[in-house]
Design a protein around this motif. Structure first.
Motif, PDB file in Angstrom:
ATOM      1  N   PRO A   9      -9.029  -1.619 -13.787  1.00 19.28           N
ATOM      2  CA  PRO A   9      -7.793  -1.515 -14.579  1.00 19.28           C
ATOM      3  C   PRO A   9      -7.493   0.039 -14.631  1.00 19.28           C
ATOM      4  CG  PRO A   9      -9.619  -1.983 -16.041  1.00 19.28           C
ATOM      5  CD  PRO A   9     -10.415  -1.615 -14.863  1.00 19.28           C
ATOM      6  N   TYR A  11      -4.399   2.823 -15.316  1.00 25.51           N
ATOM      7  CA  TYR A  11      -3.186   3.139 -15.726  1.00 25.51           C
ATOM      8  C   TYR A  11      -2.941   4.669 -15.843  1.00 25.51           C
ATOM      9  CZ  TYR A  11       0.450   3.917 -19.395  1.00 25.51           C
ATOM     10  OH  TYR A  11       1.433   4.011 -20.114  1.00 25.51           O
ATOM     11  N   GLU A  13      -3.376   6.558 -12.959  1.00 28.09           N
ATOM     12  CA  GLU A  13      -4.764   7.230 -12.434  1.00 28.09           C
ATOM     13  C   GLU A  13      -4.367   7.572 -11.009  1.00 28.09           C
ATOM     14  OE1 GLU A  13      -7.238   7.350 -14.306  1.00 28.09           O
ATOM     15  OE2 GLU A  13      -7.399   5.978 -15.926  1.00 28.09           O
ATOM     16  N   ASP A  43      -1.737  -1.267 -14.068  1.00 25.40           N
ATOM     17  CA  ASP A  43      -1.205  -1.724 -15.736  1.00 25.40           C
ATOM     18  C   ASP A  43      -0.085  -0.991 -15.718  1.00 25.40           C
ATOM     19  OD1 ASP A  43      -1.070  -2.710 -18.198  1.00 25.40           O
ATOM     20  OD2 ASP A  43      -2.796  -1.548 -19.036  1.00 25.40           O
ATOM     21  N   ASP A  96     -12.172   6.059 -13.905  1.00 30.33           N
ATOM     22  CA  ASP A  96     -12.268   7.321 -14.096  1.00 30.33           C
ATOM     23  C   ASP A  96     -13.658   7.765 -13.893  1.00 30.33           C
ATOM     24  OD1 ASP A  96     -13.534   6.496 -16.491  1.00 30.33           O
ATOM     25  OD2 ASP A  96     -12.067   7.273 -17.505  1.00 30.33           O
ATOM     26  N   GLN A  98     -16.406   6.914 -15.365  1.00 32.61           N
ATOM     27  CA  GLN A  98     -17.378   6.842 -16.730  1.00 32.61           C
ATOM     28  C   GLN A  98     -18.088   5.761 -16.645  1.00 32.61           C
ATOM     29  OE1 GLN A  98     -14.361   7.758 -19.547  1.00 32.61           O
ATOM     30  NE2 GLN A  98     -15.363   9.650 -20.267  1.00 32.61           N
ATOM     31  N   TYR A 129     -16.206  13.025 -25.695  1.00 34.18           N
ATOM     32  CA  TYR A 129     -15.018  12.472 -26.502  1.00 34.18           C
ATOM     33  C   TYR A 129     -14.847  13.411 -27.648  1.00 34.18           C
ATOM     34  CZ  TYR A 129     -15.155   8.095 -24.093  1.00 34.18           C
ATOM     35  OH  TYR A 129     -15.204   7.200 -23.031  1.00 34.18           O
ATOM     36  N   ARG A 133     -13.040  11.135 -32.632  1.00 36.87           N
ATOM     37  CA  ARG A 133     -13.194   9.817 -32.233  1.00 36.87           C
ATOM     38  C   ARG A 133     -14.738   9.554 -32.295  1.00 36.87           C
ATOM     39  NH1 ARG A 133     -11.207   7.692 -26.119  1.00 36.87           N
ATOM     40  NH2 ARG A 133     -12.613   6.021 -26.368  1.00 36.87           N
ATOM     41  N   ARG A 201     -14.936  12.459 -17.675  1.00 46.45           N
ATOM     42  CA  ARG A 201     -13.903  11.763 -16.886  1.00 46.45           C
ATOM     43  C   ARG A 201     -13.788  12.852 -15.484  1.00 46.45           C
ATOM     44  NH1 ARG A 201      -8.926   9.500 -16.434  1.00 46.45           N
ATOM     45  NH2 ARG A 201      -8.770   7.649 -17.928  1.00 46.45           N
ATOM     46  N   THR A 206      -7.467  10.865 -20.867  1.00 48.87           N
ATOM     47  CA  THR A 206      -8.001   9.648 -21.597  1.00 48.87           C
ATOM     48  C   THR A 206      -6.522   8.908 -21.921  1.00 48.87           C
ATOM     49  OG1 THR A 206      -8.780   8.407 -23.468  1.00 48.87           O
ATOM     50  CG2 THR A 206      -8.320  10.756 -23.962  1.00 48.87           C
ATOM     51  N   LYS A 207      -6.552   7.644 -22.062  1.00 43.34           N
ATOM     52  CA  LYS A 207      -5.265   6.847 -22.133  1.00 43.34           C
ATOM     53  C   LYS A 207      -5.191   6.373 -23.486  1.00 43.34           C
ATOM     54  CE  LYS A 207      -4.321   7.444 -18.106  1.00 43.34           C
ATOM     55  NZ  LYS A 207      -5.425   8.467 -17.447  1.00 43.34           N
ATOM     56  N   TRP A 208      -6.237   6.828 -24.328  1.00 42.94           N
ATOM     57  CA  TRP A 208      -6.299   6.167 -25.913  1.00 42.94           C
ATOM     58  C   TRP A 208      -5.690   7.515 -26.546  1.00 42.94           C
ATOM     59  CZ3 TRP A 208      -7.497   1.372 -26.924  1.00 42.94           C
ATOM     60  CH2 TRP A 208      -8.017   0.674 -25.817  1.00 42.94           C
TER      61      TRP A 208
HETATM   62  N1  UDP Z   1      -6.336   1.515 -18.815  1.00 45.70           N
HETATM   63  C1  UDP Z   1      -5.596   0.749 -18.595  1.00 45.70           C
HETATM   64  N2  UDP Z   1      -4.291   0.223 -19.489  1.00 45.70           N
HETATM   65  C2  UDP Z   1      -4.142   0.988 -20.500  1.00 45.70           C
HETATM   66  C3  UDP Z   1      -5.017   2.086 -20.764  1.00 45.70           C
HETATM   67  C4  UDP Z   1      -6.261   2.165 -20.022  1.00 45.70           C
HETATM   68  O1  UDP Z   1      -5.625  -0.161 -17.355  1.00 45.70           O
HETATM   69  O2  UDP Z   1      -3.071   0.762 -21.123  1.00 45.70           O
HETATM   70  C5  UDP Z   1      -7.405   1.844 -17.949  1.00 45.70           C
HETATM   71  C6  UDP Z   1      -7.692   3.146 -17.538  1.00 45.70           C
HETATM   72  O3  UDP Z   1      -6.895   3.545 -16.378  1.00 45.70           O
HETATM   73  C7  UDP Z   1      -9.203   3.522 -17.173  1.00 45.70           C
HETATM   74  C8  UDP Z   1      -9.801   2.634 -18.207  1.00 45.70           C
HETATM   75  O4  UDP Z   1      -8.691   1.706 -18.807  1.00 45.70           O
HETATM   76  O5  UDP Z   1      -9.323   2.938 -15.970  1.00 45.70           O
HETATM   77  C9  UDP Z   1     -10.267   3.356 -19.636  1.00 45.70           C
HETATM   78  O6  UDP Z   1      -9.400   3.973 -19.947  1.00 45.70           O
HETATM   79  P1  UDP Z   1      -9.638   5.578 -20.571  1.00 45.70           P
HETATM   80  O7  UDP Z   1     -10.661   6.271 -19.612  1.00 45.70           O
HETATM   81  O8  UDP Z   1      -8.291   6.230 -20.804  1.00 45.70           O
HETATM   82  O9  UDP Z   1     -10.509   5.211 -21.855  1.00 45.70           O
HETATM   83  P2  UDP Z   1     -11.639   6.263 -22.404  1.00 45.70           P
HETATM   84  O10 UDP Z   1     -12.655   6.335 -21.393  1.00 45.70           O
HETATM   85  O11 UDP Z   1     -11.275   7.442 -23.000  1.00 45.70           O
HETATM   86  O12 UDP Z   1     -12.350   5.106 -23.497  1.00 45.70           O
END
Ligand code: UDP
Ligand code: MG
Length: 315
Positions: A9, A11, A13, A43, A96, A98, A129, A133, A201, A206-208
């Motif tokens: 997935p 978003y 990126e 996405d 990313d 991770q 993080y 969080r 990352r 981060t997308k959150w």
């Molecule tokens: N992602 C997505 N749609 C969204 C938010 C995130 O497809 O609305 C994807 C993002 O591109 C990444 C994965 O979900 O590949 C995890 O997101 P992120 O790394 O921001 O989350 P974290 O690692 O901070 O939990």
């Protein structure tokens, strides 16, 4: 030859996609006994992610892309990938890095040689993080661990290699409010857990944010537990009992002392307090009702604008 589908997935990126591809390409060369398929799910990115995916797809036949019509969220992106993939073993991975691709050989081994249906990963630390969080996540797992019958493993990632059989059962759960960590656990199957140290990352951010995480946590709780409804009923009963005791107390006091007009401030406080509790409980019911409402509408979980995947394997 067995085929491995990797669902990614994405978003916004654009920076991470080329780095991810480089890394996964390297790993796939080490695993020459397997065929690969990389499904990049865009996405609704607002940057050049879609263009980069298409370029990769031109260069490498194994690269598939799915372009959504807008941002539907990571859960929807994962679901689209699961529905459209054609592999025998399937995994989702964050772009990313991770979710380290280097764990793949060990995960494959778990399924092919050790007889597991699924090899899942969990990170032992939450390095990288924010403090807030980390705290929030810790509390979430504590609460949901107590109130849900479905087991939720703290630190579990969505990165897990699954057999076709397991993926088919997940695809068949077409609920709109998806909380995959719960769904994976709900379907069962024999799962092996691999621990790894959380990675930072490689690129992008981060997308959150807090509200996204909060509503995701609510999805988890409302989707996998009805305890809040029970709690609100219990709170209601407790308040009935308390008011009953107070009524008796007031009757006796009036009989003994007569009826001096006092106690307005305390009365106002009680009204505020009790109506606060009432609204809170209605809010809880509202949460469940809103989920039911969304499910009943039966709207699609995602909408595809374009893709180079010809057909669905699974029906
Ligand atoms: N992602 C997505 N749609 C969204 C938010 C995130 O497809 O609305 C994807 C993002 O591109 C990444 C994965 O979900 O590949 C995890 O997101 P992120 O790394 O921001 O989350 P974290 O690692 O901070 O939990
Ligand atoms: Mg990440």
């Amino acid at each position: 030859m067995k085929k491995i589908s990797i669902i990614i997935p994405c978003y916004n990126e654009e920076e991470a996609i080329p780095l991810f591809y480089e890394e996964i390409n390297k790993i796939s060369k080490d695993l020459e006994n397997y065929e690969f398929e990389f499904i990049f799910v865009n996405d609704g990115s607002k940057d050049k992610s879609a263009i980069i995916m298409k370029k990769l797809a031109k260069k490498d036949k194994r690269v598939k892309f799915i372009n959504f019509s807008r941002n539907f969220g990571k859960e929807a992106a994962m679901y689209a990938g699961l529905e459209l993939c054609s592999g025998d073993f399937i995994t989702t991975m964050d772009v990313d890095l991770q979710d380290p691709p280097s764990l793949l050989p060990e995960m494959i081994n778990g399924i092919t040689n050790e007889g597991y249906d699924c090899v899942a990963t969990k990170s032992t630390s939450r390095k990288g993080y924010s403090f807030f969080r980390k705290l929030f996540t810790k509390w979430f797992y504590k609460i949901i661990g107590k109130i849900s019958k479905t087991e939720m493993i703290p630190g579990a990632r969505d990165y897990r290699l699954m057999t076709r059989q397991m993926v088919n059962t997940i695809i068949n759960m077409k609920e709109y409010n998806r909380y995959s960590k719960g769904l994976f656990s709900f379907v069962g199957f024999k799962t092996k857990w691999i621990d790894f140290e959380n990675q930072e990352r490689v690129a992008g951010t981060t997308k959150w944010n807090f509200w996204k995480l909060f509503s995701y946590a609510l999805d988890g709780i409302v989707g996998f537990s009805t305890a809040p409804l029970i709690i609100s009923s219990i709170v209601g009963i407790i308040f009935c009992l308390i008011s009953f005791i107070i009524i008796i107390f007031i009757i006796i006091r009036t009989l003994i002392l007569g009826d001096p007009t006092s106690g307005w401030p305390s009365l106002v406080c009680i009204i505020f307090f009790v109506s606060g509790i009432q609204l809170f409980c209605i809010g809880i019911i509202g949460q469940y009702l809103s989920k039911v409402y969304l499910e009943v509408k039966g709207r699609p979980i995602y909408i595809i604008k374009e893709t180079n995947i010809k057909e669905k394997k699974h029906e």
